[in-house]
Design a protein around this motif. Structure first.
Motif, PDB file in Angstrom:
ATOM      1  N   MET A   1      50.069  23.960  37.056  1.00 21.16           N
ATOM      2  CA  MET A   1      49.507  24.233  38.371  1.00 21.16           C
ATOM      3  C   MET A   1      48.928  25.640  38.395  1.00 21.16           C
ATOM      4  O   MET A   1      49.527  26.587  37.895  1.00 21.16           O
ATOM      5  CB  MET A   1      50.592  24.084  39.428  1.00 21.16           C
ATOM      6  CG  MET A   1      50.097  24.331  40.807  1.00 21.16           C
ATOM      7  SD  MET A   1      51.326  23.740  41.972  1.00 21.16           S
ATOM      8  CE  MET A   1      50.540  24.184  43.451  1.00 21.16           C
ATOM      9  N   THR A   2      47.779  25.776  38.974  1.00 20.60           N
ATOM     10  CA  THR A   2      47.106  27.059  39.049  1.00 20.60           C
ATOM     11  C   THR A   2      47.617  27.830  40.255  1.00 20.60           C
ATOM     12  O   THR A   2      47.881  27.262  41.306  1.00 20.60           O
ATOM     13  CB  THR A   2      45.588  26.844  39.185  1.00 20.60           C
ATOM     14  OG1 THR A   2      45.150  26.011  38.125  1.00 20.60           O
ATOM     15  CG2 THR A   2      44.854  28.139  39.121  1.00 20.60           C
ATOM     16  N   SER A   3      47.735  29.130  40.075  1.00 21.96           N
ATOM     17  CA  SER A   3      48.157  29.969  41.197  1.00 21.96           C
ATOM     18  C   SER A   3      47.090  31.021  41.459  1.00 21.96           C
ATOM     19  O   SER A   3      46.197  31.235  40.647  1.00 21.96           O
ATOM     20  CB  SER A   3      49.495  30.641  40.881  1.00 21.96           C
ATOM     21  OG  SER A   3      49.358  31.477  39.758  1.00 21.96           O
ATOM     22  N   SER A   4      47.205  31.672  42.608  1.00 18.42           N
ATOM     23  CA  SER A   4      46.219  32.683  42.946  1.00 18.42           C
ATOM     24  C   SER A   4      46.359  33.879  42.006  1.00 18.42           C
ATOM     25  O   SER A   4      47.431  34.174  41.508  1.00 18.42           O
ATOM     26  CB  SER A   4      46.366  33.107  44.405  1.00 18.42           C
ATOM     27  OG  SER A   4      47.624  33.686  44.613  1.00 18.42           O
ATOM     28  N   LYS A   5      45.218  34.519  41.747  1.00 13.02           N
ATOM     29  CA  LYS A   5      45.163  35.678  40.859  1.00 13.02           C
ATOM     30  C   LYS A   5      44.439  36.806  41.573  1.00 13.02           C
ATOM     31  O   LYS A   5      43.531  36.552  42.372  1.00 13.02           O
ATOM     32  CB  LYS A   5      44.355  35.361  39.596  1.00 13.02           C
ATOM     33  CG  LYS A   5      44.927  34.355  38.681  1.00 13.02           C
ATOM     34  CD  LYS A   5      44.146  34.396  37.370  1.00 13.02           C
ATOM     35  CE  LYS A   5      43.463  33.113  37.053  1.00 13.02           C
ATOM     36  NZ  LYS A   5      42.697  33.140  35.827  1.00 13.02           N
ATOM     37  N   PRO A   6      44.787  38.039  41.240  1.00  9.68           N
ATOM     38  CA  PRO A   6      44.017  39.158  41.787  1.00  9.68           C
ATOM     39  C   PRO A   6      42.587  39.150  41.235  1.00  9.68           C
ATOM     40  O   PRO A   6      42.343  38.665  40.125  1.00  9.68           O
ATOM     41  CB  PRO A   6      44.770  40.406  41.298  1.00  9.68           C
ATOM     42  CG  PRO A   6      45.944  39.940  40.535  1.00  9.68           C
ATOM     43  CD  PRO A   6      45.890  38.454  40.401  1.00  9.68           C
ATOM     44  N   ILE A   7      41.664  39.703  41.987  1.00 12.31           N
ATOM     45  CA  ILE A   7      40.252  39.698  41.593  1.00 12.31           C
ATOM     46  C   ILE A   7      40.059  40.278  40.201  1.00 12.31           C
ATOM     47  O   ILE A   7      39.247  39.780  39.423  1.00 12.31           O
ATOM     48  CB  ILE A   7      39.396  40.465  42.624  1.00 12.31           C
ATOM     49  CG1 ILE A   7      39.368  39.703  43.945  1.00 12.31           C
ATOM     50  CG2 ILE A   7      37.984  40.701  42.116  1.00 12.31           C
ATOM     51  CD1 ILE A   7      38.689  40.449  45.072  1.00 12.31           C
ATOM     52  N   GLY A   8      40.802  41.294  39.851  1.00 11.86           N
ATOM     53  CA  GLY A   8      40.656  41.919  38.541  1.00 11.86           C
ATOM     54  C   GLY A   8      40.929  40.987  37.377  1.00 11.86           C
ATOM     55  O   GLY A   8      40.544  41.279  36.243  1.00 11.86           O
ATOM     56  N   GLU A   9      41.579  39.859  37.629  1.00 15.48           N
ATOM     57  CA  GLU A   9      41.877  38.892  36.573  1.00 15.48           C
ATOM     58  C   GLU A   9      40.870  37.748  36.500  1.00 15.48           C
ATOM     59  O   GLU A   9      40.944  36.904  35.619  1.00 15.48           O
ATOM     60  CB  GLU A   9      43.287  38.329  36.760  1.00 15.48           C
ATOM     61  CG  GLU A   9      44.370  39.367  36.564  1.00 15.48           C
ATOM     62  CD  GLU A   9      45.763  38.800  36.771  1.00 15.48           C
ATOM     63  OE1 GLU A   9      45.936  37.561  36.735  1.00 15.48           O
ATOM     64  OE2 GLU A   9      46.676  39.609  36.974  1.00 15.48           O
ATOM     65  N   TRP A  10      39.924  37.707  37.426  1.00 17.71           N
ATOM     66  CA  TRP A  10      38.909  36.656  37.400  1.00 17.71           C
ATOM     67  C   TRP A  10      37.930  36.961  36.277  1.00 17.71           C
ATOM     68  O   TRP A  10      37.469  38.088  36.123  1.00 17.71           O
ATOM     69  CB  TRP A  10      38.150  36.575  38.710  1.00 17.71           C
ATOM     70  CG  TRP A  10      38.998  36.282  39.915  1.00 17.71           C
ATOM     71  CD1 TRP A  10      40.326  36.001  39.950  1.00 17.71           C
ATOM     72  CD2 TRP A  10      38.556  36.279  41.266  1.00 17.71           C
ATOM     73  NE1 TRP A  10      40.740  35.814  41.248  1.00 17.71           N
ATOM     74  CE2 TRP A  10      39.673  35.981  42.076  1.00 17.71           C
ATOM     75  CE3 TRP A  10      37.339  36.511  41.868  1.00 17.71           C
ATOM     76  CZ2 TRP A  10      39.599  35.892  43.457  1.00 17.71           C
ATOM     77  CZ3 TRP A  10      37.259  36.421  43.252  1.00 17.71           C
ATOM     78  CH2 TRP A  10      38.374  36.102  44.025  1.00 17.71           C
ATOM     79  N   ARG A  11      37.577  35.944  35.500  1.00 17.64           N
ATOM     80  CA  ARG A  11      36.659  36.119  34.378  1.00 17.64           C
ATOM     81  C   ARG A  11      35.241  35.689  34.691  1.00 17.64           C
ATOM     82  O   ARG A  11      34.286  36.188  34.103  1.00 17.64           O
ATOM     83  CB  ARG A  11      37.147  35.341  33.162  1.00 17.64           C
ATOM     84  CG  ARG A  11      38.481  35.825  32.633  1.00 17.64           C
ATOM     85  CD  ARG A  11      38.980  34.900  31.579  1.00 17.64           C
ATOM     86  NE  ARG A  11      39.116  33.578  32.213  1.00 17.64           N
ATOM     87  CZ  ARG A  11      39.789  32.574  31.721  1.00 17.64           C
ATOM     88  NH1 ARG A  11      40.370  32.676  30.560  1.00 17.64           N
ATOM     89  NH2 ARG A  11      39.871  31.433  32.362  1.00 17.64           N
ATOM     90  N   ASP A  12      35.082  34.732  35.585  1.00 17.53           N
ATOM     91  CA  ASP A  12      33.746  34.185  35.826  1.00 17.53           C
ATOM     92  C   ASP A  12      33.723  33.453  37.163  1.00 17.53           C
ATOM     93  O   ASP A  12      34.698  33.454  37.910  1.00 17.53           O
ATOM     94  CB  ASP A  12      33.322  33.257  34.683  1.00 17.53           C
ATOM     95  CG  ASP A  12      34.294  32.094  34.457  1.00 17.53           C
ATOM     96  OD1 ASP A  12      35.053  31.733  35.388  1.00 17.53           O
ATOM     97  OD2 ASP A  12      34.290  31.539  33.344  1.00 17.53           O
ATOM     98  N   VAL A  13      32.595  32.815  37.441  1.00 14.76           N
ATOM     99  CA  VAL A  13      32.412  32.115  38.710  1.00 14.76           C
ATOM    100  C   VAL A  13      33.417  30.973  38.871  1.00 14.76           C
ATOM    101  O   VAL A  13      33.845  30.657  39.984  1.00 14.76           O
ATOM    102  CB  VAL A  13      30.954  31.625  38.877  1.00 14.76           C
ATOM    103  CG1 VAL A  13      30.640  30.482  37.926  1.00 14.76           C
ATOM    104  CG2 VAL A  13      30.660  31.233  40.315  1.00 14.76           C
TER     105      VAL A  13
END
Length: 117
Positions: free
Chosen positions: A1-13
């Motif tokens: 299951m996916t959980s929320s991540k801080p913006i700094g951990e986002w890799r792409d769209v």
């Protein structure tokens, strides 16, 4: 299951869209796909200005739209854009447009794997 991540951990769209899927009310007022499409356009513009240029599948006539027209059995690209078309298709079946969008996005990604995560 996916959980929320801080913006700094986002890799792409797709990481951004996963966060929207998890908490649509936080990102998109009233689940508006037109608003989401505008945000994705802003994402593309920002990536062009600030780099690196993002791969953008969600342009008005981009890969997602082209796939969607075929998926919906259309032989033409709608001038209204994918957001309006998905919203109308969802309303016709009594679903929320944002829910249908994420179902379609899952199909799109599955058909394009491993090209799209």
């Amino acid at each position: 299951m996916t959980s929320s991540k801080p913006i700094g951990e986002w890799r792409d769209v797709y990481d951004f869209l996963e966060q929207v899927r998890l908490r649509p009310g936080m990102f998109v007022r009233r689940g508006s796909l037109v608003e989401l499409q505008a945000m994705l356009y802003g994402y593309r513009v920002a990536s062009e200005i600030h780099g690196p240029q993002a791969v953008m599948d969600f342009e008005h006539q981009g890969p997602f739209a082209e796939w969607l027209w075929l998926r919906l059995g259309r032989t033409y690209a709608s001038p209204l854009g994918w957001a309006v078309e998905i919203t109308q298709a969802a309303e016709a079946t009594g679903r929320a447009g944002i829910d249908l969008f994420f179902d379609l996005l899952s199909e799109f990604k599955a058909e394009r794997s491993p090209e799209v995560r």
